[in-house]
Structures are given as structure tokens and as C-alpha cells.
Design an enzyme around this catalytic site. Structure first.
Site, PDB file in Angstrom:
ATOM      1  N   TYR A  56       5.610  15.548   1.878  1.00  0.00           N
ATOM      2  CA  TYR A  56       4.836  14.616   1.042  1.00  0.00           C
ATOM      3  C   TYR A  56       4.243  13.480   1.877  1.00  0.00           C
ATOM      4  CZ  TYR A  56       6.231  16.817  -3.372  1.00  0.00           C
ATOM      5  OH  TYR A  56       6.402  17.683  -4.419  1.00  0.00           O
TER       6      TYR A  56
HETATM    7  N1  LIG Z   1       7.850  21.840  -6.252  1.00  0.00           N
HETATM    8  C1  LIG Z   1       6.561  21.763  -6.134  1.00  0.00           C
HETATM    9  O1  LIG Z   1       5.921  22.635  -5.516  1.00  0.00           O
HETATM   10  C2  LIG Z   1       5.856  20.601  -6.774  1.00  0.00           C
HETATM   11  C3  LIG Z   1       4.465  20.655  -6.970  1.00  0.00           C
HETATM   12  C4  LIG Z   1       3.842  19.585  -7.606  1.00  0.00           C
HETATM   13  C5  LIG Z   1       4.591  18.479  -8.028  1.00  0.00           C
HETATM   14  N2  LIG Z   1       5.936  18.447  -7.800  1.00  0.00           N
HETATM   15  C6  LIG Z   1       6.747  17.258  -8.192  1.00  0.00           C
HETATM   16  O2  LIG Z   1       6.486  16.880  -9.522  1.00  0.00           O
HETATM   17  C7  LIG Z   1       6.099  15.509  -9.565  1.00  0.00           C
HETATM   18  C8  LIG Z   1       5.188  15.255 -10.731  1.00  0.00           C
HETATM   19  O3  LIG Z   1       4.068  16.094 -10.708  1.00  0.00           O
HETATM   20  P1  LIG Z   1       2.597  15.582 -10.364  1.00  0.00           P
HETATM   21  O4  LIG Z   1       2.668  14.213  -9.780  1.00  0.00           O
HETATM   22  O5  LIG Z   1       1.976  16.688  -9.636  1.00  0.00           O
HETATM   23  O6  LIG Z   1       1.881  15.601 -11.784  1.00  0.00           O
HETATM   24  P2  LIG Z   1       2.124  14.894 -13.186  1.00  0.00           P
HETATM   25  O7  LIG Z   1       3.426  14.239 -13.235  1.00  0.00           O
HETATM   26  O8  LIG Z   1       1.802  15.925 -14.180  1.00  0.00           O
HETATM   27  O9  LIG Z   1       0.946  13.834 -13.167  1.00  0.00           O
HETATM   28  C9  LIG Z   1       1.063  12.666 -12.407  1.00  0.00           C
HETATM   29  C10 LIG Z   1      -0.218  11.857 -12.435  1.00  0.00           C
HETATM   30  O10 LIG Z   1      -0.641  11.597 -13.772  1.00  0.00           O
HETATM   31  C11 LIG Z   1      -1.115  10.254 -13.872  1.00  0.00           C
HETATM   32  N3  LIG Z   1      -0.176   9.564 -14.784  1.00  0.00           N
HETATM   33  C12 LIG Z   1       1.189   9.613 -14.767  1.00  0.00           C
HETATM   34  N4  LIG Z   1       1.713   8.921 -15.787  1.00  0.00           N
HETATM   35  C13 LIG Z   1       0.670   8.415 -16.477  1.00  0.00           C
HETATM   36  C14 LIG Z   1       0.546   7.613 -17.650  1.00  0.00           C
HETATM   37  N5  LIG Z   1       1.619   7.219 -18.320  1.00  0.00           N
HETATM   38  N6  LIG Z   1      -0.685   7.281 -18.076  1.00  0.00           N
HETATM   39  C15 LIG Z   1      -1.781   7.705 -17.414  1.00  0.00           C
HETATM   40  N7  LIG Z   1      -1.755   8.444 -16.304  1.00  0.00           N
HETATM   41  C16 LIG Z   1      -0.529   8.810 -15.837  1.00  0.00           C
HETATM   42  C17 LIG Z   1      -1.110   9.686 -12.462  1.00  0.00           C
HETATM   43  O11 LIG Z   1      -2.333  10.023 -11.782  1.00  0.00           O
HETATM   44  P3  LIG Z   1      -3.734   9.267 -12.024  1.00  0.00           P
HETATM   45  O12 LIG Z   1      -3.443   7.875 -12.481  1.00  0.00           O
HETATM   46  O13 LIG Z   1      -4.432   9.346 -10.715  1.00  0.00           O
HETATM   47  O14 LIG Z   1      -4.419  10.109 -13.058  1.00  0.00           O
HETATM   48  C18 LIG Z   1      -0.002  10.496 -11.808  1.00  0.00           C
HETATM   49  O15 LIG Z   1      -0.080  10.523 -10.421  1.00  0.00           O
HETATM   50  C19 LIG Z   1       5.478  15.268  -8.194  1.00  0.00           C
HETATM   51  O16 LIG Z   1       5.389  13.902  -7.897  1.00  0.00           O
HETATM   52  C20 LIG Z   1       6.428  16.039  -7.331  1.00  0.00           C
HETATM   53  O17 LIG Z   1       7.595  15.279  -7.117  1.00  0.00           O
HETATM   54  C21 LIG Z   1       6.579  19.501  -7.209  1.00  0.00           C
END
Ligand SMILES: NC(=O)c1ccc[n+]([C@@H]2O[C@H](COP(=O)([O-])OP(=O)(O)OC[C@H]3O[C@@H](n4cnc5c(N)ncnc54)[C@H](OP(=O)(O)O)[C@@H]3O)[C@@H](O)[C@H]2O)c1
Length: 326
Positions: A56
Site C-alpha cells: 500500500y
Molecule cells: N484484499 C484486497 O485485495 C483489497 C482490495 C481493495 C481494498 N482492500 C481493503 O479494503 C479497504 C476498503 O476498500 P476501498 O478503500 O477499496 O473501498 P471502499 O471502502 O468501498 O471505498 C472507500 C472510498 O469511498 C469514499 N468514502 C468512504 N467513506 C465515505 C463516506 N462516508 N462518504 C463519502 N465518501 C466516502 C472515499 O473515497 P473518495 O472520497 O475519494 O470518494 C474512500 O476512499 C481498503 O482500504 C483496503 O484496506 C483490500
């Protein structure tokens, strides 16, 4: 709170993929104080599971998310401090072939964190391209557990067939498999509805973690076809998906309105109702605060069924992670 012998799992965690990632998420160092506030707010509210990865960050910032988590957890003094669980994912890079490579990768993570890793996870399976590569790497994870360097071992992006094989391999060594994380949200139901992973995890005593529970932010409702798109790669993806998911967003909106909650809170709560531990990523305090508001209440079965139906009827889905195995 759910506990095993050594680790405590809250109902929801926090993802940190964005922390250090300039290219995809627009991170810059001026965000660090705000991210410390996110960390403090989460822990104070019982959101004590933080998911990270040794990959990351982008470019020179690789490992940045782990470094920040290390700094933040050392600076934090307050409620729930003892329950903090830092879960890192070690990448199955093509140059990592042996158990020793995983042990030294975990030592690198521990150094960036300034403490031992709590939960070590295999970031992805190599089953789809070098099926034999991962066995040595998994041995390395089991070694780490036996040596007391981690409190738990987990996997990421595994499907049921491969999961059962790995579970057997680890249990033959007396090493429990604690968690599995997969991409799971109202726009990515495949791991549970088609692969049947929840049943398998329940049968094997593995906790299922839902990553990207907001489908990278699209389920927050703040992006629309009319033009408010995020910068970068997500805008291309969202332009393709948004027109096909209008009924789902309308359903989320209706449930949110009747509950006096936000769309994000409903989308996260739906994951909790499905028996998973969602780990939404938060980039600032306002987002973290909102996501924490997904706790302390539950959708009823009628609302879950309505959302299931709307999710099942969407023309578009979130693109599945290419490393997800069967
Ligand atoms: N194992 C794997 O291969 C893998 C892959 C992907 C992710 N992950 C893990 O899962 C975690 C979460 O997934 P993700 O970050 O990909 O996607 P997510 O949680 O679905 O979306 C996160 C994004 O949504 C927006 N957001 C979050 N809360 C919000 C709210 N309350 N209101 C408005 N916008 C909001 C922010 O981006 P904006 O403000 O820019 O829109 C944030 O960066 C990652 O951080 C990582 O730790 C693991």
C-alpha cells in the site's frame, strides 16, 4: 465484539489502501494529521481493526500506510487501545518464492509499524498463474504464527476450493486460519451468492471480512451520471457503472431516508447484516464519522431483502478482483 484467543474483532474495521496512494486516491503528506484524526476517532469508537498491506502506497511511498498506522497507534492513548489489531497483507510478488521470503517481508512490515503485525494475511493466491508458488509462502505465514511473531493468519481473495486446501494445510500444522477478506458489497455479491464463501467460512470457523464495502465510493451516492466523478481511474469505471445501478441507488436512498441514515451507513450496515466485517476506507474525519454511524443499529430483514433484490437486478456490477480464485 467477537474474540478469538489472541485477537479481538469489532463489527467493523477501517481500510487504509488510500493512505499513501497518490495515483489512485490522490494522497499527499498534508493529509497525515487528518488521517491521525481518522485513526483516533475509529479506535475511540471501537473500530479497532485496521487493514493495510505491504504494497500500500505508490512508488517510493510503498509501505506508507503501514508506517502511518505505526505512528498513529503509538501516538494514540485512550479507550480500546489494547484491542487495536493491525492486519497487514503480504504480497505474493513473483520474486517471493520461499517461506523465508514471507518471514522477512513480515519483519519489514513490523519495522514500518514499529511493532509486531497482529494479523498477517496472504494478499492473493497465485493459484490462477503459478499454483505451486504459494505453498512455500503459506508455510512462511504458518512459521510466523508458530514463532509467536503474529497473533493470527488470514487470507485474501481466495474462493472456497482453494480456501479449503489452505485451511487443511494450515490445520495439519495446528495453525488456525482466522480470517478471509474478499471484495463484498451490494455491487459485488459474487463471493457470497455465487461462490458460497460465507457458508464455507462459517463451517471452518473463519471470519469473513468485506473489503471495498462502498464499491470504491460509488455506493455513497455522492457520484452521479450528471458529472460529479472522482479523479483518475475510478472516473472511467464509475462512468460505465453508474447508469446501470440507478435502481440500486434509489433503493439505498429510500432505505436511508426512512432510517434517517446516509447511503454509506446503509451499505455498510447491509454487510454487517450479512455476517461479515466490513472495512470501509476513510480518507478524512467526516467520512470516518459517517461510517462509524453504521454501527449500533441493524437493518431489518425486510430492508435487507429489498436491498438484495435491488442488488440482484442491477445491470452492472463492480469489476471483480482479478486475483479472486474459485
Ligand atoms: N484484499 C484486497 O485485495 C483489497 C482490495 C481493495 C481494498 N482492500 C481493503 O479494503 C479497504 C476498503 O476498500 P476501498 O478503500 O477499496 O473501498 P471502499 O471502502 O468501498 O471505498 C472507500 C472510498 O469511498 C469514499 N468514502 C468512504 N467513506 C465515505 C463516506 N462516508 N462518504 C463519502 N465518501 C466516502 C472515499 O473515497 P473518495 O472520497 O475519494 O470518494 C474512500 O476512499 C481498503 O482500504 C483496503 O484496506 C483490500
Amino acid at each position: 465484539m467477537q474474540t478469538n484467543e489472541k485477537l479481538t474483532f469489532p463489527k467493523m474495521g477501517c481500510g487504509t489502501w488510500a493512505w499513501g496512494n497518490r495515483l489512485l486516491w490522490g494522497y499527499d503528506e498534508s493529509m497525515d494529521q487528518e488521517l491521525q484524526n481518522v485513526f483516533n476517532l475509529c479506535v475511540a469508537n471501537g473500530v479497532t481493526l485496521f487493514d493495510t498491506g505491504d504494497s500500500y502506497g505508490t512508488g517510493k511511498l510503498n509501505g506508507r500506510s503501514e508506517m502511518l498506522l505505526g505512528e498513529f497507534s503509538q501516538a494514540y492513548a485512550g479507550a480500546n487501545q489494547d484491542n487495536i489489531c493491525i492486519a497487514t497483507k503480504l504480497a505474493a510478488y513473483p520474486w517471493r518464492w520461499s517461506r523465508k521470503a514471507m518471514i522477512s517481508a513480515c519483519a519489514g512490515s513490523a519495522q514500518r509499524l514499529g511493532k509486531n503485525v497482529d494479523l498477517v494475511q496472504m494478499h492473493w493466491s497465485t493459484a490462477n498463474y503459478f499454483p505451486w508458488q504459494e505453498w512455500g509462502l503459506l508455510d512462511g505465514l504458518a512459521d510466523l504464527y508458530e514463532q509467536g511473531k503474529v497473533k493470527g493468519v488470514g487470507l485474501s481473495n481466495y474462493g472456497p476450493k482453494r480456501l479449503k486446501k489452505v485451511h487443511k494445510k494450515l490445520s495439519d500444522r495446528g495453525v488456525p486460519l482466522t480470517t478471509l477478506q474478499v471484495q463484498y458489497s451490494l455491487l459485488s455479491t459474487y463471493p457470497v451468492t455465487e461462490l458460497g464463501l460465507k457458508e464455507v467460512c462459517d463451517e471452518l470457523g473463519i471470519k469473513l471480512i468485506a473489503y471495498s464495502p462502498l464499491a470504491l465510493g460509488i455506493l455513497t451516492g455522492k457520484y452521479s451520471e450528471k458529472g460529479s466523478f472522482p479523479k483518475g481511474i475510478r472516473s472511467i469505471l464509475f462512468k460505465q457503472i453508474l447508469p446501470g445501478i440507478r435502481p440500486l441507488l434509489l433503493c439505498l436512498e429510500a432505505v436511508a431516508k426512512s432510517r434517517n441514515k446516509t447511503l454509506s451507513q446503509v451499505a455498510i450496515n447491509w454487510c454487517i447484516c450479512k455476517g461479515t466485517i466490513p472495512i470501509p476506507g476513510a480518507k478524512n474525519q467526516a467520512q470516518a464519522e459517517q461510517n462509524i454511524g453504521a454501527l449500533g443499529w441493524e437493518l431489518d430483514s425486510g430492508e435487507v431483502a429489498e436491498l438484495d433484490k435491488a442488488a440482484g437486478n442491477t445491470d452492472k456490477k463492480m469489476v471483480q478482483n482479478i486475483f479472486q480464485t474459485q
